[in-house]
Design an enzyme around this catalytic site. Structure first.
Site, mmCIF file in Angstrom:
data_model
loop_
_atom_site.group_PDB
_atom_site.id
_atom_site.type_symbol
_atom_site.label_atom_id
_atom_site.label_comp_id
_atom_site.label_asym_id
_atom_site.label_seq_id
_atom_site.Cartn_x
_atom_site.Cartn_y
_atom_site.Cartn_z
ATOM 1 N N GLY A 1 16.999 -5.625 8.050
ATOM 2 C CA GLY A 1 17.161 -4.340 7.380
ATOM 3 C C GLY A 1 16.958 -4.537 5.899
ATOM 4 O O GLY A 1 16.566 -5.627 5.447
ATOM 5 N N ASP A 2 17.209 -3.475 5.148
ATOM 6 C CA ASP A 2 17.041 -3.506 3.693
ATOM 7 C C ASP A 2 15.680 -4.079 3.294
ATOM 8 O O ASP A 2 14.670 -3.463 3.567
ATOM 9 C CB ASP A 2 18.201 -4.249 3.029
ATOM 10 C CG ASP A 2 19.533 -3.508 3.222
ATOM 11 O OD1 ASP A 2 19.517 -2.393 3.793
ATOM 12 O OD2 ASP A 2 20.577 -4.033 2.827
ATOM 13 N N ASN A 3 15.653 -5.249 2.695
ATOM 14 C CA ASN A 3 14.371 -5.791 2.194
ATOM 15 C C ASN A 3 13.647 -6.600 3.264
ATOM 16 O O ASN A 3 13.202 -7.712 3.022
ATOM 17 C CB ASN A 3 14.639 -6.679 0.972
ATOM 18 C CG ASN A 3 15.295 -5.921 -0.160
ATOM 19 O OD1 ASN A 3 16.360 -5.327 0.008
ATOM 20 N ND2 ASN A 3 14.666 -5.919 -1.319
ATOM 21 N N TRP A 4 13.515 -6.030 4.428
ATOM 22 C CA TRP A 4 12.950 -6.781 5.561
ATOM 23 C C TRP A 4 11.457 -6.561 5.757
ATOM 24 O O TRP A 4 10.852 -7.135 6.648
ATOM 25 C CB TRP A 4 13.700 -6.419 6.839
ATOM 26 C CG TRP A 4 13.327 -5.079 7.433
ATOM 27 C CD1 TRP A 4 13.476 -3.862 6.843
ATOM 28 C CD2 TRP A 4 12.739 -4.831 8.718
ATOM 29 N NE1 TRP A 4 13.038 -2.867 7.671
ATOM 30 C CE2 TRP A 4 12.587 -3.424 8.837
ATOM 31 C CE3 TRP A 4 12.356 -5.644 9.778
ATOM 32 C CZ2 TRP A 4 12.040 -2.829 9.976
ATOM 33 C CZ3 TRP A 4 11.811 -5.049 10.918
ATOM 34 C CH2 TRP A 4 11.647 -3.646 11.003
#
Ligand SMILES: [Mg+2]
Ligand SMILES: [Mg+2]
Ligand SMILES: [Mg+2]
Lengths: 723, 723
Positions: free
Chosen positions: B313-316
């Protein structure tokens, strides 16, 4: 008031002289007609009435037709889809068709006139990749691509007139011969039609009006292998096709039509399809030809001292009364069936005829006229919906159809029709030729424009469709509203702009249909003209999926004007902020409960300034917004009702920036309407419902008063009667 | 049975040592973690537990970031639509954006990197027809065409990491600095990331697992001018763009990307869009780059003797675990949030990692943990949905997030989690590494295939969408069903055919989306491969608008296979005969009341042989039909429920012609399921509901028995325990 008579046509029948006279007297009838099953006695023909006699031009002469089977009418038909399992595929192209109606045309070379299409690629299969096997009515494709789907478009003869076929099967006429339709484009048929008409006119001296039912080409009506309806399109040109027509077309238009131009992937150029150039050319070609041929017959009728009346239906293809060539026919009158206000206006607005006549419901048939049923109910409901439209533009005559002897057995019905006919004459006598007051002018904008005046969203005349009623309600509402109504096409707008006198444009329909406009909304000129017009003060009402064509990040191409857009699933990532309703909007002021019919999912407000009037189940259903000095209104759907009629009226006044003008002449109660006739200084307050209503009436001088109207009552007032 | 421990991760926080120890003991936790707001004390770090430490790669170093503003992360953004009133049009392209997040990139020449598009024609406006006015963040078009709409695609810097921005605004962090994201593609940033990680590893000896949260590029999350979410796409590559990336792309792929390739008409290549060739190339380009960069960091972590864990998630962006390059990163573990069964499988099925971990709900946050609420309810519902999936493919570890001190105040919750953790370990200990019995194999067929394994119809992780839930239910149902599930793309099918071991293909989605397939259904090879496969015995399930693309007279391109078609309004003229239901079909046998979610209008049976299972409000909702030796099933929509899970299971067995095999291992009650593990000769009968259930259990030897299960109970049985 002196009792008026006339303007009413009755069906009569054999051995019914005295009762006919009695009903003529009670209903004030001045014309009598036969029909496709009843004949009139000589004594009846001698009554003091105009005599209409049904006349079939292109059928009901099997002796002739059988001598010229090569002159039978033709159709292009498409087979079912067939999936190839192998490189050989045998297509039984007649599967699903009614062999009593359809016969493949083996007289003309299938290699030249038929077409086999690979529907998986859209490519035409070369004619040397298939053969026709006449003995089995099948077509063998040799070089099929396995797992592709194929269709065969084949030319066929139509052996049985569709209307007679329908009546024959419905009424179980058994041994009665099947009437074979023959084609005016063919030499013997054309000659026969002229000669026979002349003979017939001479043999029917009592006939005053030749009721053509109708002319040459029936709307498309094809039955299935079980003898049930398979395909019906009231506007369909399918049965006007023939090798002769196709050859003449090529000569006239300079190019050859493909079977696919007619078959159209099995849609057969339904009125919901955006017409191709080829199909428009074909329609024009047929209309010109039909008008010329009709004119010749009308001239023959006139030469005999009689009148020509055209029935709007059955074999009416090419005679469209709002088309470019109808005027040239010299037709005296048009008669059609009145199912509601819109169909009444479709008839009463026809230009270039001496008079129009509407056939009202119910038909005097046993399905309505039996012990267990009260036909007054249907008559009342038919009359109330039609009367709204009549108040705007009256028919010149009304009439009934069926067996008069049946109606005679229902005294309440006889009495009710007496009331209707009197009321009709009172209305007619008062307002005929008088332009009623209108507060604004609205134009229905679609691909068809004028030619489909009052005829949009119609498949088969009077048949209800789930996909249509939410749009047909717009026409029905307008048919009796105090607004001028025009029908204009995208081409009109592109070429001439929005007409100067139009206040509001309405674009209503499902995406991709001729009524919404589909790919036409790619055209920058169309978009620009409308944006400019609205920006400078015009009103735009979109209903359903207006201006819908997905491209360049927009589904509603005029989303900027409408202030709303539809989510197709591609912009779910974009937050939709605006869902709050404006609880007291001018447009919804008289509405108790919204009814958008089928409604529309996934519509949302694009901007904060969009006024959301109704939003349910996470979707917007009704909204208005400003665009420059103009305004737009979005409505998810508008099935006909008194409330929705009011909603549309308010939407139009709002879009036109004329809110206050609504109250110039107005009724507060949605079940009532006011019709005003300035030239004669009269107005009528009408109760459109069948229960008592009380309404405030707003009159021009700014005053209002309350009035109680009995069920269905009309109250006529003179302006000078000011309060 | 000996009580198992371990496989559980707890969040901890400062000054919470004794309670942490107590909860570790009760829940059997063997790992502790900090989070984006909590730090661990040194004493806690010295407990007998693995220590996970959250690590941010590309933010949280503003000292560095401020020295290199030119290395800030970038985005391509599109302005609103602007209608030209005149030949001059000034576009405030920042309107609607959040200036604390977005800053136009004036370092690179707008004439080269920006794009102005006439959205009415789709044409690019020549760069010499406009200028940028930096002082007002606007763009002036000189030679606009009046009444056309224009958009500006502009390159911007992203000044604020979206996750921190979200937390900052949500939690009202006021003066806390805005964390500036920097770009690994830039020289200083890349060097800094490597150096800092080395330093950090040396300074954090107690850390066992570096929990990367995450790497370089955040999924697209853009706020509006009011600081609220404007655009969110969990799959969006928007924030991976930069001039450096675009130049490198051109070098690598041999062509230059246009801004429009990224902006995509404002849809920004949402996962619902059918990806363009350019976007697929761009994804591939970013994935390869990210994998290489991640690998370098993982190697640094490994060199320090620690493990690397990636938060999914997030900066994936670019790290897709089902993508082609993830394996190369050498990642040890992946952790992600478990909202339901499908998200659990999304994590637990990830190949090429040593272990997976799921963070369960609820978070220990005050919105759930307050006086008026019982957090056990959410925990139970989350556990029941997740457990179905866990029985098919367990995670290696589970954990929680938030403030442990909050959870500690809810003794019932503490007790319930004790039950969950024990149950999890019991399941894991029993079935890990054991392939459960499956009755058949199903493949979800769409544009994306494998890379979106368990991730279809998702916009933002865990967010409910009206347009998605009727399809997401398919994944949720499958996540815990006794079937093998694969995700394949149209290209897979075209290139390699349907995989040999697949029994059933499912195509589910709204028309035009990547999940239904849109224009891909024009491709004859795709159509042919599937037709042939079904004809020879394959099963095809279409949900919603499967294979929808309007051409050649078909909307559902596989209408021949499906036996159903959707009416768009063009074939209203064609009678629809088949509406009669088959009241007792194998597929609907266990259903009390159908729920198709959003459902689908205007679908109808094409053929008499189509078995109509449900038909309501003039539309078909559920049907099956034969195609050669194969079978297809049409379902209007399938929101998740126990009943619909059963309906889908039956539909798959029916489509696969394996009806009788359903009863090999089976429960009669839809709220119960049976999971079988042949290698260990065990099976589990599970009550997926939170009330007592009674069910018949069908076991392999053809016998059945009745069993009563308490709320949520699992009953384990050995095969040898035959009855
Ligand atoms: Mg009549
Ligand atoms: Mg508003
Ligand atoms: Mg965790």
């Amino acid at each position: 008031m002196k009792k008026l008579t006339g303007r009413v046509t009755l069906p009569s029948q054999q051995n019914f002289l005295e009762e006919t006279k009695e009903l003529m007297d009670r209903w004030g009838a001045d014309a009598l007609r036969d029909s496709d099953g009843t004949k009139l006695d000589e004594e009846i023909k001698q009554l003091d009435a105009k005599i209409y006699t049904t006349y079939f031009v292109a059928r009901s002469h099997n002796d002739f037709a059988k001598q010229h089977p090569e002159e039978m009418q033709q159709l292009y038909l498409m087979s079912q889809y067939n999936t190839a399992i192998d490189t050989e595929l045998e297509v039984s192209f007649l599967t699903g068709y009614f062999e009593e109606q359809i016969q493949p045309d083996y007289l003309h070379d299938p290699k030249k006139w038929w077409e086999v299409i690979d529907r998986t690629t859209g490519e035409v299969v070369p004619a040397n990749h298939w053969i026709v096997k006449k003995e089995t009515n099948s077509l063998l494709i040799f070089k099929a691509k396995p797992w592709h789907e194929y269709t065969v478009s084949f030319l066929a003869f139509m052996k049985w007139d569709p209307t007679q076929m329908y009546n024959h099967i419905t009424n179980d006429w058994r041994d009665k011969p099947h009437e074979i339709p023959f084609d005016v484009r063919q030499p013997h048929s054309k000659q026969f039609m002229r000669n026979y008409l002349k003979t017939w006119l001479a043999e029917n001296p009592a006939t005053d009006v030749v009721r053509f039912t109708t002319f040459f080409y029936h709307f498309t009506l094809v039955f299935n292998n079980l003898g049930k309806e398979k395909f019906v399109d009231w506007f369909g040109y399918g049965a006007s096709v023939s090798v002769a027509a196709l050859e003449a077309f090529e000569k006239e238009k300079g190019y050859r039509l493909r079977p696919e131009d007619i078959v159209d992937k099995g849609y057969y150029n339904s009125t919901f399809r955006i017409p191709s150039r080829a199909y428009l050319d074909y329609m024009d070609f047929i209309q010109r030809f039909v008008a010329k041929e009709v004119k010749e017959l009308v001239e023959i009728v006139h030469a005999s001292g009689k009148e020509s009346m055209m029935f709007l239906g059955d074999n009416w293809i090419g005679t469209e009364p709002y088309g470019a060539y109808f005027k040239e026919t010299g037709m005296d009158a048009v008669v059609g069936s009145v199912g509601d206000g819109a169909t009444l206006r479709m008839i009463s607005d026809i230009p270039d005829v001496k008079y129009t006549e509407g056939r009202f419901l119910p038909y005097f048939f046993p399905d309505t006229f039996h012990d267990k049923n009260n036909p007054v109910i249907e008559a009342n409901s038919n009359w109330l919906t039609a009367r709204r439209a009549l108040m705007r533009k009256p028919l010149d005559r009304i009439g009934y159809g069926g067996y008069l002897s049946l109606a005679y057995k229902f005294p309440d019905f006889v009495a009710y029709v007496e009331k209707i006919t009197d009321e009709f004459r009172e209305i007619y006598d008062t307002i005929n030729g008088v332009k009623p007051y209108t507060g604004l002018k609205v134009a229905i904008l679609n691909t068809w424009g004028r030619i489909r005046t009052w005829q949009t969203h119609m498949v088969a005349h009077g048949k209800w469709y789930k996909q249509a009623y939410s749009y047909q309600g717009v026409l029905e509402a307008l048919s009796g509203s105090a607004v001028d109504v025009d029908f204009i096409s995208f081409d009109d707008v592109i070429q001439h702009g929005v007409p100067k006198d139009v206040d509001v444009l309405i674009n209503a329909g499902d995406a991709g249909t001729a009524f919404s406009g589909g790919e036409r909304w790619k055209e920058e000129d169309l978009l620009s003209v409308i944006r400019e017009w609205v920006y400078h003060g015009g009103g735009f009402i979109g209903i359903g999926e207006p201006t819908a064509y997905h491209r360049e990040g927009r589904y509603f191409q005029l989303a900027d004007v409408l202030g709303v857009e539809k989510e197709l699933g591609f912009s779910l990532s974009t937050n939709k902020y605006f869902t709050e309703k404006n609880e007291s909007h001018f447009i919804s002021q008289d509405i108790q409960a919204f009814d958008f019919g089928e409604g529309m999912k996934n519509v949302y407000a694009l901007r904060e300034v969009t006024d959301i009037i109704e939003h349910t189940n996470e979707g917007l259903q009704l909204a208005s917004t400003a665009f420059g000095k103009g305004r737009s209104v979005y409505i998810a759907g508008l099935p006909y009702s008194h409330e929705n009629t009011r909603l549309l009226l308010r939407a139009m006044y709002y879009a036109a920036h004329k809110e206050m003008a609504l109250y110039k002449w107005h009724t507060s109660n949605v079940h009532c309407e006011i019709h005003v006739y300035p030239e004669i200084k009269k107005f009528a307050v009408v109760n459109n419902s069948n229960v008592q209503q009380v309404t405030d009436v707003y009159i021009e001088n700014g005053e209002k008063y309350q009035v109680r109207l009995e069920a269905s009552e009309i109250k006529w007032e003179d302006y000078t009667n000011e309060r």
